[in-house]
Design a protein around this motif. Sequence first.
Motif, PDB file in Angstrom:
ATOM      1  N   ASP A  69       2.886   6.212 -16.677  1.00  0.00           N
ATOM      2  CA  ASP A  69       3.629   5.324 -15.781  1.00  0.00           C
ATOM      3  C   ASP A  69       5.026   5.013 -16.297  1.00  0.00           C
ATOM      4  O   ASP A  69       5.796   4.328 -15.613  1.00  0.00           O
ATOM      5  N   HIS A  70       5.365   5.525 -17.470  1.00  0.00           N
ATOM      6  CA  HIS A  70       6.709   5.337 -18.011  1.00  0.00           C
ATOM      7  C   HIS A  70       7.484   6.650 -18.132  1.00  0.00           C
ATOM      8  O   HIS A  70       8.712   6.636 -18.025  1.00  0.00           O
ATOM      9  N   CYS A  71       6.798   7.756 -18.374  1.00  0.00           N
ATOM     10  CA  CYS A  71       7.530   8.974 -18.743  1.00  0.00           C
ATOM     11  C   CYS A  71       7.237  10.196 -17.888  1.00  0.00           C
ATOM     12  O   CYS A  71       7.831  11.248 -18.106  1.00  0.00           O
ATOM     13  N   GLU A  72       6.343  10.085 -16.914  1.00  0.00           N
ATOM     14  CA  GLU A  72       5.954  11.273 -16.167  1.00  0.00           C
ATOM     15  C   GLU A  72       7.127  11.902 -15.410  1.00  0.00           C
ATOM     16  O   GLU A  72       7.167  13.111 -15.189  1.00  0.00           O
ATOM     17  N   ALA A  73       8.107  11.093 -15.007  1.00  0.00           N
ATOM     18  CA  ALA A  73       9.241  11.595 -14.226  1.00  0.00           C
ATOM     19  C   ALA A  73      10.349  12.193 -15.087  1.00  0.00           C
ATOM     20  O   ALA A  73      11.350  12.690 -14.544  1.00  0.00           O
ATOM     21  N   LEU A  74      10.195  12.188 -16.398  1.00  0.00           N
ATOM     22  CA  LEU A  74      11.260  12.720 -17.265  1.00  0.00           C
ATOM     23  C   LEU A  74      11.661  14.162 -16.919  1.00  0.00           C
ATOM     24  O   LEU A  74      12.860  14.460 -16.885  1.00  0.00           O
ATOM     25  N   PRO A  75      10.709  15.074 -16.676  1.00  0.00           N
ATOM     26  CA  PRO A  75      11.126  16.449 -16.360  1.00  0.00           C
ATOM     27  C   PRO A  75      12.015  16.535 -15.123  1.00  0.00           C
ATOM     28  O   PRO A  75      12.921  17.371 -15.061  1.00  0.00           O
ATOM     29  N   ALA A  76      11.764  15.661 -14.138  1.00  0.00           N
ATOM     30  CA  ALA A  76      12.592  15.668 -12.931  1.00  0.00           C
ATOM     31  C   ALA A  76      14.015  15.224 -13.246  1.00  0.00           C
ATOM     32  O   ALA A  76      14.978  15.736 -12.648  1.00  0.00           O
ATOM     33  N   LEU A  77      14.161  14.287 -14.173  1.00  0.00           N
ATOM     34  CA  LEU A  77      15.503  13.877 -14.594  1.00  0.00           C
ATOM     35  C   LEU A  77      16.184  14.996 -15.354  1.00  0.00           C
ATOM     36  O   LEU A  77      17.380  15.273 -15.163  1.00  0.00           O
ATOM     37  N   GLN A  78      15.435  15.665 -16.225  1.00  0.00           N
ATOM     38  CA  GLN A  78      16.000  16.769 -16.992  1.00  0.00           C
ATOM     39  C   GLN A  78      16.443  17.898 -16.073  1.00  0.00           C
ATOM     40  O   GLN A  78      17.497  18.517 -16.296  1.00  0.00           O
ATOM     41  N   ALA A  79      15.675  18.156 -15.011  1.00  0.00           N
ATOM     42  CA  ALA A  79      16.035  19.197 -14.053  1.00  0.00           C
ATOM     43  C   ALA A  79      17.337  18.868 -13.325  1.00  0.00           C
ATOM     44  O   ALA A  79      18.020  19.771 -12.829  1.00  0.00           O
ATOM     45  N   ARG A  80      17.690  17.588 -13.285  1.00  0.00           N
ATOM     46  CA  ARG A  80      18.928  17.161 -12.633  1.00  0.00           C
ATOM     47  C   ARG A  80      20.085  17.039 -13.614  1.00  0.00           C
ATOM     48  O   ARG A  80      21.152  16.560 -13.259  1.00  0.00           O
ATOM     49  N   GLY A  81      19.856  17.423 -14.878  1.00  0.00           N
ATOM     50  CA  GLY A  81      20.940  17.461 -15.850  1.00  0.00           C
ATOM     51  C   GLY A  81      20.914  16.389 -16.910  1.00  0.00           C
ATOM     52  O   GLY A  81      21.790  16.369 -17.785  1.00  0.00           O
ATOM     53  N   SER A  82      19.933  15.484 -16.870  1.00  0.00           N
ATOM     54  CA  SER A  82      19.861  14.430 -17.880  1.00  0.00           C
ATOM     55  C   SER A  82      19.355  14.987 -19.206  1.00  0.00           C
ATOM     56  O   SER A  82      18.527  15.908 -19.226  1.00  0.00           O
ATOM     57  N   ARG A  83      19.826  14.411 -20.280  1.00  0.00           N
ATOM     58  CA  ARG A  83      19.202  14.650 -21.574  1.00  0.00           C
ATOM     59  C   ARG A  83      18.019  13.699 -21.709  1.00  0.00           C
ATOM     60  O   ARG A  83      17.981  12.638 -21.082  1.00  0.00           O
ATOM     61  N   ILE A  84      17.047  14.090 -22.538  1.00  0.00           N
ATOM     62  CA  ILE A  84      15.798  13.350 -22.673  1.00  0.00           C
ATOM     63  C   ILE A  84      15.632  12.900 -24.118  1.00  0.00           C
ATOM     64  O   ILE A  84      15.832  13.680 -25.050  1.00  0.00           O
ATOM     65  N   ALA A  85      15.227  11.621 -24.297  1.00  0.00           N
ATOM     66  CA  ALA A  85      15.030  11.093 -25.646  1.00  0.00           C
ATOM     67  C   ALA A  85      13.776  10.231 -25.703  1.00  0.00           C
ATOM     68  O   ALA A  85      13.475   9.478 -24.773  1.00  0.00           O
ATOM     69  N   MET A  86      13.050  10.351 -26.804  1.00  0.00           N
ATOM     70  CA  MET A  86      11.892   9.515 -27.097  1.00  0.00           C
ATOM     71  C   MET A  86      11.651   9.570 -28.599  1.00  0.00           C
ATOM     72  O   MET A  86      12.269  10.367 -29.319  1.00  0.00           O
ATOM     73  N   HIS A  87      10.751   8.758 -29.084  1.00  0.00           N
ATOM     74  CA  HIS A  87      10.380   8.798 -30.491  1.00  0.00           C
ATOM     75  C   HIS A  87       9.565  10.054 -30.755  1.00  0.00           C
ATOM     76  O   HIS A  87       8.816  10.525 -29.887  1.00  0.00           O
ATOM     77  N   GLU A  88       9.692  10.608 -31.972  1.00  0.00           N
ATOM     78  CA  GLU A  88       8.981  11.847 -32.286  1.00  0.00           C
ATOM     79  C   GLU A  88       7.466  11.658 -32.243  1.00  0.00           C
ATOM     80  O   GLU A  88       6.727  12.586 -31.885  1.00  0.00           O
ATOM     81  N   GLU A  89       6.966  10.465 -32.566  1.00  0.00           N
ATOM     82  CA  GLU A  89       5.529  10.215 -32.472  1.00  0.00           C
ATOM     83  C   GLU A  89       5.069  10.130 -31.018  1.00  0.00           C
ATOM     84  O   GLU A  89       3.910  10.432 -30.713  1.00  0.00           O
ATOM     85  N   ALA A  90       5.964   9.742 -30.132  1.00  0.00           N
ATOM     86  CA  ALA A  90       5.630   9.750 -28.710  1.00  0.00           C
ATOM     87  C   ALA A  90       5.472  11.182 -28.213  1.00  0.00           C
ATOM     88  O   ALA A  90       4.546  11.501 -27.456  1.00  0.00           O
ATOM     89  N   GLU A  91       6.358  12.046 -28.656  1.00  0.00           N
ATOM     90  CA  GLU A  91       6.251  13.454 -28.268  1.00  0.00           C
ATOM     91  C   GLU A  91       4.958  14.062 -28.826  1.00  0.00           C
ATOM     92  O   GLU A  91       4.249  14.797 -28.124  1.00  0.00           O
ATOM     93  N   ALA A  92       4.632  13.745 -30.076  1.00  0.00           N
ATOM     94  CA  ALA A  92       3.404  14.257 -30.675  1.00  0.00           C
ATOM     95  C   ALA A  92       2.168  13.739 -29.940  1.00  0.00           C
ATOM     96  O   ALA A  92       1.193  14.463 -29.759  1.00  0.00           O
ATOM     97  N   PHE A  93       2.228  12.491 -29.495  1.00  0.00           N
ATOM     98  CA  PHE A  93       1.109  11.902 -28.752  1.00  0.00           C
ATOM     99  C   PHE A  93       0.853  12.677 -27.455  1.00  0.00           C
ATOM    100  O   PHE A  93      -0.303  12.914 -27.075  1.00  0.00           O
ATOM    101  N   LEU A  94       1.914  13.069 -26.775  1.00  0.00           N
ATOM    102  CA  LEU A  94       1.761  13.809 -25.522  1.00  0.00           C
ATOM    103  C   LEU A  94       1.034  15.131 -25.745  1.00  0.00           C
ATOM    104  O   LEU A  94       0.281  15.592 -24.887  1.00  0.00           O
TER     105      LEU A  94
END
Length: 221
Positions: A69-94
């Motif tokens: 409910d916080h990050c699922e839309a990130l790929p759609a933002l990236q597809a529109r040209g946004s850069r994406i940032a999160m904590h490395e442990e958040a990425e590992a959790f995914l």
Amino acid sequence: MRLRNGLYVYLWESLTENNCNSYLVDGPVRTLIDPGHLHLLPELERRMAEDGFRLSDVHLAVTTHPHPDHCEALPALQARGSRIAMHEEAEAFLTEFRAQWEAMTGKKVPAFRVDFHLRQGRLQLGSETFRVLETPGHAPGSICLYWEEEKALFSGDVIFFQSVGRVDLPGGNDALLLQSLDRLMELDVELLLPGHGPYLEGRGAVKENFYLVRNHFFGMV
């Protein structure tokens, strides 16, 4: 909705569907904090358009923690040209909890490339300075952002109005959440911008909320 100069607030107020609050910082590096669920992104886009913004105007999209409910839309933002940032442990959790995510949501974990990781310390976005605070407990890789000039705290799901984030999901830990809450209480906050529910304005109201929440959920130990 414009709350202050350079700060736009998009509260999620539906009683029938869960999603997070989203926040837009309109500065030299236009930053969207917590874009939310993918299927609800059109609603955020509609509300941003009322303030004169498009999703393609966002330079940086940040998530406070790796829940759908916080990050699922990130790929759609990236597809529109946004850069994406999160904590490395958040990425590992995914990656680690891919199966739990898919069982919980019935959807595949979204695929995207993290452009850079957020770590404890200062984050300079053009002329605006933020502090990244590592705040585990609700989820691994949870971070809060403190906007020093505005004394505004983007608290994710660490603290809300009269409540805290749940700890019964994978990676949750009440002892870590208490430690995170105690660190946040040391900040000079005039504007509390949580991941769900209403925002709080005024140093006294914010401080009172911190003590109320700590006392109710953890006791004043």
